[in-house]
Write an enzyme that holds these catalytic residues in place. Structure first.
Site, PDB file in Angstrom:
ATOM      1  N   ASN A  14       0.670  -1.221   0.164  1.00 38.99           N
ATOM      2  CA  ASN A  14      -0.464   0.702  -0.073  1.00 38.99           C
ATOM      3  C   ASN A  14       0.806   1.294   0.030  1.00 38.99           C
ATOM      4  O   ASN A  14       1.973   1.684   0.567  1.00 38.99           O
ATOM      5  CB  ASN A  14      -0.600  -0.417   1.277  1.00 38.99           C
ATOM      6  CG  ASN A  14      -2.460   1.050   1.606  1.00 38.99           C
ATOM      7  OD1 ASN A  14      -2.191   1.732   0.295  1.00 38.99           O
ATOM      8  ND2 ASN A  14      -2.928   1.077   2.535  1.00 38.99           N
ATOM      9  N   ARG A  97      -2.682  -2.488  -3.097  1.00 40.95           N
ATOM     10  CA  ARG A  97      -3.598  -1.569  -3.240  1.00 40.95           C
ATOM     11  C   ARG A  97      -3.409  -0.126  -4.522  1.00 40.95           C
ATOM     12  O   ARG A  97      -2.492   0.567  -4.250  1.00 40.95           O
ATOM     13  CB  ARG A  97      -3.473  -1.103  -1.603  1.00 40.95           C
ATOM     14  CG  ARG A  97      -5.397   0.497  -2.056  1.00 40.95           C
ATOM     15  CD  ARG A  97      -4.815   0.688  -0.684  1.00 40.95           C
ATOM     16  NE  ARG A  97      -6.462   1.472  -0.251  1.00 40.95           N
ATOM     17  CZ  ARG A  97      -5.912   3.256  -0.137  1.00 40.95           C
ATOM     18  NH1 ARG A  97      -5.291   3.112   1.424  1.00 40.95           N
ATOM     19  NH2 ARG A  97      -7.279   3.203   0.393  1.00 40.95           N
ATOM     20  N   HIS A 186     -12.886   2.984  -0.314  1.00 33.63           N
ATOM     21  CA  HIS A 186     -13.007   1.523   0.648  1.00 33.63           C
ATOM     22  C   HIS A 186     -13.016   0.847   0.192  1.00 33.63           C
ATOM     23  O   HIS A 186     -14.059  -0.610   1.129  1.00 33.63           O
ATOM     24  CB  HIS A 186     -13.302   2.477   2.205  1.00 33.63           C
ATOM     25  CG  HIS A 186     -12.878   3.489   2.259  1.00 33.63           C
ATOM     26  ND1 HIS A 186     -14.052   4.426   3.342  1.00 33.63           N
ATOM     27  CD2 HIS A 186     -11.752   3.852   2.828  1.00 33.63           C
ATOM     28  CE1 HIS A 186     -13.108   5.590   3.763  1.00 33.63           C
ATOM     29  NE2 HIS A 186     -11.552   5.180   3.658  1.00 33.63           N
ATOM     30  N   ARG A 247     -11.906  15.559   7.219  1.00 32.14           N
ATOM     31  CA  ARG A 247     -12.538  15.764   6.355  1.00 32.14           C
ATOM     32  C   ARG A 247     -14.092  16.737   6.734  1.00 32.14           C
ATOM     33  O   ARG A 247     -14.741  15.813   7.254  1.00 32.14           O
ATOM     34  CB  ARG A 247     -13.215  14.750   4.773  1.00 32.14           C
ATOM     35  CG  ARG A 247     -11.987  14.600   4.656  1.00 32.14           C
ATOM     36  CD  ARG A 247     -11.382  13.676   3.063  1.00 32.14           C
ATOM     37  NE  ARG A 247     -10.361  13.069   3.474  1.00 32.14           N
ATOM     38  CZ  ARG A 247     -10.606  11.495   3.197  1.00 32.14           C
ATOM     39  NH1 ARG A 247     -11.198  10.948   3.570  1.00 32.14           N
ATOM     40  NH2 ARG A 247      -8.894  10.655   3.200  1.00 32.14           N
ATOM     41  N   GLU A 390      -7.811  -4.646   5.055  1.00 30.33           N
ATOM     42  CA  GLU A 390      -7.794  -4.681   3.207  1.00 30.33           C
ATOM     43  C   GLU A 390      -6.789  -5.198   2.765  1.00 30.33           C
ATOM     44  O   GLU A 390      -6.762  -5.906   2.154  1.00 30.33           O
ATOM     45  CB  GLU A 390      -7.957  -2.886   3.763  1.00 30.33           C
ATOM     46  CG  GLU A 390      -9.218  -2.031   3.369  1.00 30.33           C
ATOM     47  CD  GLU A 390      -8.992  -0.965   3.774  1.00 30.33           C
ATOM     48  OE1 GLU A 390      -8.413  -0.472   5.107  1.00 30.33           O
ATOM     49  OE2 GLU A 390      -9.457  -0.251   3.263  1.00 30.33           O
TER      50      GLU A 390
END
Ligand code: ADP
Length: 410
Positions: A14, A97, A186, A247, A390
């Site tokens: 990743n 990823r 996601h 965010r 993940e």
């Protein structure tokens, strides 16, 4: 003739702009062999943290690591010390990823030159992530050119969304010209958690409708019908939707014009404000839910208001996705906040008893590692805590693709 046994290890990478996370897994039993993180790549103060889960050996390295190539080599050297070197014939593939796959990539994809070109073409809509992901792939290719490299896209799970959910109500020609639509992110987490939730209920994914709430520093919700995503809260970028750590999530787009025209801010300043200086952090100065809960316990009103705004938005999405799905079998909480913050789970579902959504306070308070139910027995809708994974999902998808190809080619 017997074919050679398939190598069983998968390295998952990743790559961020200045970081590289890696995990080495053995896919015979989905165990993790080693994990690590290289941070602040390109600076004088880079740091590598490595853990071998077979021997328990941990190692920390501080000092300049110039680029991703050096970072992967440093990780490789640590793996060699554990007897898990990346030159091993046991390594079947490297899974990457990749944040943005646009409309083009709907499933894990074996990397070739055309795939790299397409990921590159998506940079204008993923300027922060795709360049770093590409660097990671190219670095890994240089290290093991003989090995399959597989790209697993954050957006892929959401490509099943109907047009009614994935289009913004703007001029179609302009939207299409600039590839403006809702992609969602996601995805590997939503895919993994919706499947694991079905498993927890003892059902096939095709039999259940699930609302997945991925609440980490970034946060997103999805509505999954029979294993397929039908709506998700993030859009063109990961800025839309829920209130997040830093965010803003949903916002009247005119706020941006106002901040520019009346507030005198530049577009870059507004971009930074909405992505890095908003959400829980913008509201109360903290983006860590643990700290916010601690402040609330001390009577801090600013932290309480930030929490209330976070919960209000979350509840609106739960209601919206209930309506989108029509019938809901389970609501699943995941990621750092979803897995750990019992007050968030309780508050998000309070008052929704009429919808069959009830949290059992005692079950909710119990801490645990695995997937678990926190709704009372015989509840109409199951409420679950399902830890996301993940990296395992990327490794599983990578290994499945490599296995399929080797069967096809043998
Ligand atoms: P990301 O992958 O988006 O960085 P994570 O899924 O790791 O995020 O979640 C990180 C967040 O989880 C932290 O910012 C913090 O708010 C929250 N978190 C972690 N542990 C706890 C806890 N024990 N209680 C409440 N919140 C927690």
């Amino acid at each position: 003739m017997r074919s050679a046994p398939l190598a069983s290890r998968v390295l998952v990478l990743n790559s961020g702009s200045s970081s590289l996370k890696y995990q080495l897994l053995d896919m015979r039993d989905s165990t993790r062999l080693a994990t690590g993180l290289v941070e602040r790549i390109g600076e004088q103060t880079s740091r590598l943290k490595h853990t071998c889960l077979v021997s328990g050996r941990t190692h920390e390295l501080n000092g300049p690591i110039a680029d991703h190539d050096a970072a992967l080599k440093a990780a490789g050297e640590e793996l060699v010390k554990d007897g898990l070197g990346l030159d091993s014939p046991e390594l079947a593939a490297i899974g990457h990823r990749v944040v943005h796959g646009g409309m083009f990539f709907t499933e894990p994809t074996l990397v070739d030159d055309a795939v790299l070109t397409e990921i590159e073409r998506l940079i204008p809509i993923a300027p922060l992530h795709n360049p770093a992901n590409l660097t990671g792939i190219r670095t890994a290719q240089a290290l093991r050119p003989d090995l399959p490299q597989v790209a697993v896209f954050d957006t892929a799970f959401h490509t099943t969304m109907p047009e009614s959910a994935s289009r913004y109500a703007i001029d179609v020609k302009i939207a299409d010209r600039h590839r403006v639509r809702r992609y969602g992110f996601h995805g590997t987490s939503h895919a993994y958690v919706s499947r694991a939730t079905a498993q927890l209920l003892g059902k096939a994914p095709s039999e259940v409708n699930v609302i997945v709430l991925h609440l980490g520093n970034g946060a997103s919700a999805s509505a999954v019908r029979g294993g397929r995503c039908v709506d998700t809260s993030m859009g063109l970028t990961p800025l839309e939707g829920l209130v997040m750590g830093t965010r803003s999530g949903d916002l009247d787009p005119a706020v941006i014009f106002h901040l520019q025209r009346v507030g005198g801010m530049s577009m870059d300043e507004i971009d930074t404000l909405l992505n890095k200086g908003s959400g829980l952090f913008g509201l109360c100065g903290d983006n860590d839910m643990r700290e916010i809960r601690r402040r609330i316990d001390e009577g801090d009103e600013e932290a309480q208001l930030a929490f209330d705004i976070y919960i209000h938005r979350l509840k609106k999405y739960i209601g919206a996705y209930y309506a989108v799905l029509g019938r809901v079998d389970a609501v699943a909480f995941t990621a750092g906040v979803g897995e750990n913050a019992s007050p968030v789970r309780e508050a998000a579902l309070s008052g929704l008893e009429e919808l069959g959504l009830v949290v059992d306070s005692e079950l909710n308070a119990v801490r645990g590692d695995g997937p678990r139910l926190i709704s009372p027995e015989h509840a109409r809708v199951a409420v679950a805590v399902v830890p996301t994974d993940e990296e395992l999902e990327i490794a599983t998808q990578t290994y499945a693709l490599v296995g399929k190809n080797s069967r096809v080619n043998s």
